[in-house]
Write an enzyme that holds these catalytic residues in place. Sequence first.
Site, short mmCIF file in Angstrom:
data_model
loop_
_atom_site.label_atom_id
_atom_site.label_comp_id
_atom_site.label_asym_id
_atom_site.label_seq_id
_atom_site.Cartn_x
_atom_site.Cartn_y
_atom_site.Cartn_z
N THR A 47 -31.72 -4.40 -2.13
CA THR A 47 -31.51 -3.83 -0.79
C THR A 47 -31.02 -4.90 0.18
OG1 THR A 47 -33.09 -2.08 -1.15
CG2 THR A 47 -32.75 -2.71 1.13
N TYR A 59 -28.86 4.96 1.27
CA TYR A 59 -28.14 3.69 1.09
C TYR A 59 -28.04 3.36 -0.39
CZ TYR A 59 -32.33 0.91 -0.08
OH TYR A 59 -33.44 0.40 -0.68
N THR A 125 -36.39 -5.60 -4.24
CA THR A 125 -37.85 -5.76 -4.17
C THR A 125 -38.59 -4.98 -5.26
OG1 THR A 125 -38.13 -3.90 -2.64
CG2 THR A 125 -37.77 -6.10 -1.67
N ASP A 126 -37.91 -4.02 -5.92
CA ASP A 126 -38.63 -3.17 -6.89
C ASP A 126 -39.25 -3.98 -8.03
OD1 ASP A 126 -37.76 -1.08 -5.36
OD2 ASP A 126 -36.45 -0.20 -6.86
N LYS A 198 -45.65 -5.87 -4.94
CA LYS A 198 -45.17 -4.96 -3.90
C LYS A 198 -46.28 -3.96 -3.61
CE LYS A 198 -41.27 -2.22 -2.40
NZ LYS A 198 -39.86 -1.88 -2.55
N GLU A 318 -66.44 -3.53 -20.47
CA GLU A 318 -66.85 -2.23 -21.05
C GLU A 318 -66.15 -1.98 -22.38
OE1 GLU A 318 -67.43 1.46 -18.71
OE2 GLU A 318 -66.80 0.24 -17.00
N1 ASP Z 1 -34.20 -0.45 -5.23
C1 ASP Z 1 -34.07 -1.65 -4.45
C2 ASP Z 1 -34.07 -2.81 -5.43
O1 ASP Z 1 -35.09 -3.17 -5.92
C3 ASP Z 1 -35.17 -1.75 -3.46
C4 ASP Z 1 -35.22 -3.01 -2.64
O2 ASP Z 1 -34.53 -3.99 -2.86
O3 ASP Z 1 -36.05 -3.03 -1.69
O4 ASP Z 1 -33.04 -3.34 -5.71
#
Ligand code: ASP
Length: 361
Positions: A47, A59, A125-126, A198, A318
């Site tokens: 992103t 987007y 971020t994924d 995340k 456990e």
């Molecule tokens: N789908 C995007 C990615 O991981 C989300 C992001 O970057 O926040 O490339």
Amino acid sequence: MAFFDKLKRMMGFSSAQATREEGTGKLEPGEKIRGRPRIHVLATGGTIAGRLVSTGPRYRAGVLGIEALLDAVPALRGLADLSHEQVANIGSQDMDESIWLNLARRVNELLASPDVDGVVITHGTDTLEETACFLDLAVDSVKPVVLVGATRPAGALGADGPGNLLDAVTVTANPASSGRGVLVVMHGSLFEARDITKVSSSALPAFAAPNSGPLGQLVDGRIHYGQRTVLSPKRPCFDVSRLDKLPPVGIVYGHAGASALPIKAMLDAGYRGIVSAGVGSGNLHRDVLAALADASGRGVVVVRASRVPSGLTLRNVEVDDNRFGFVAAGMLNPQKARVLLQLALTRTRKPEEIQKVFDSY
Ligand code: ASP
């Protein structure tokens, strides 16, 4: 013995690995990077390189090239001499092991050069936490490596990419960031790769380190390291330079009424390892336990982790790990346990040896 040589020994680098950096301009204790820091930026998409679109989804990630990202933040040029390259341009939901292996090789090569003081990696971020963990385990250098992303694309109101990128370069340019393993900078906080995850799919800040907290904060361009980095003396470091793939390892998600079906599918597909994202302290539905015990008996390495966002998955709480030959993931969440298991399987298939690797990270 120079501080960083000691640090390398503590971190478990072999002498062959240690000599690779001799005379390559590594930092000495208290030494400032001479002149302007030289930082190489590797771009992979996400992103942070995303653009708003008018039809369909809001987007698209991984559209803008690295030049556009750097040009959008003129202040970067005041901090360091930047070079750059585009490694990929994808949404990180499509990240895969071939890009990981390329990245690890490239980062090791760059950091072995006296002309590079640190590396910044832009990333979606994924799966950012998984790439950070992989590189933390496969990069053999004390020079800073910092991953950064954004949760809002360029052009969106309150886009966070430019500020995050400026912070990432600030951290990489600072000698205090050396010898801390791979770092992640997001939303004014600085994290180590092992614990960051995340925590929000929609709100900011989107990242946290649930067990250890952030290593530091960035305020007005100044870094405040709040914690000392304590790297395990036997911290694993994997040489991936000659690998073109990693052993297949899957994750099975625990839930009420869970079934053994996904495990059977993984066994049929020849998976070498299975990570259980179990419930609670890594507990398993009885059908899943039976299937995983069977898998372990056939030589597939089973690691127990937990779907719970914080806390530890410890041995024999456990579940009788000793009896079933399971490995406990400790602090690692399931997706990072998978990364470490893939790497560990390149060395051994013995669960007791793999448990030692997990315990030392
Ligand atoms: N789908 C995007 C990615 O991981 C989300 C992001 O970057 O926040 O490339």
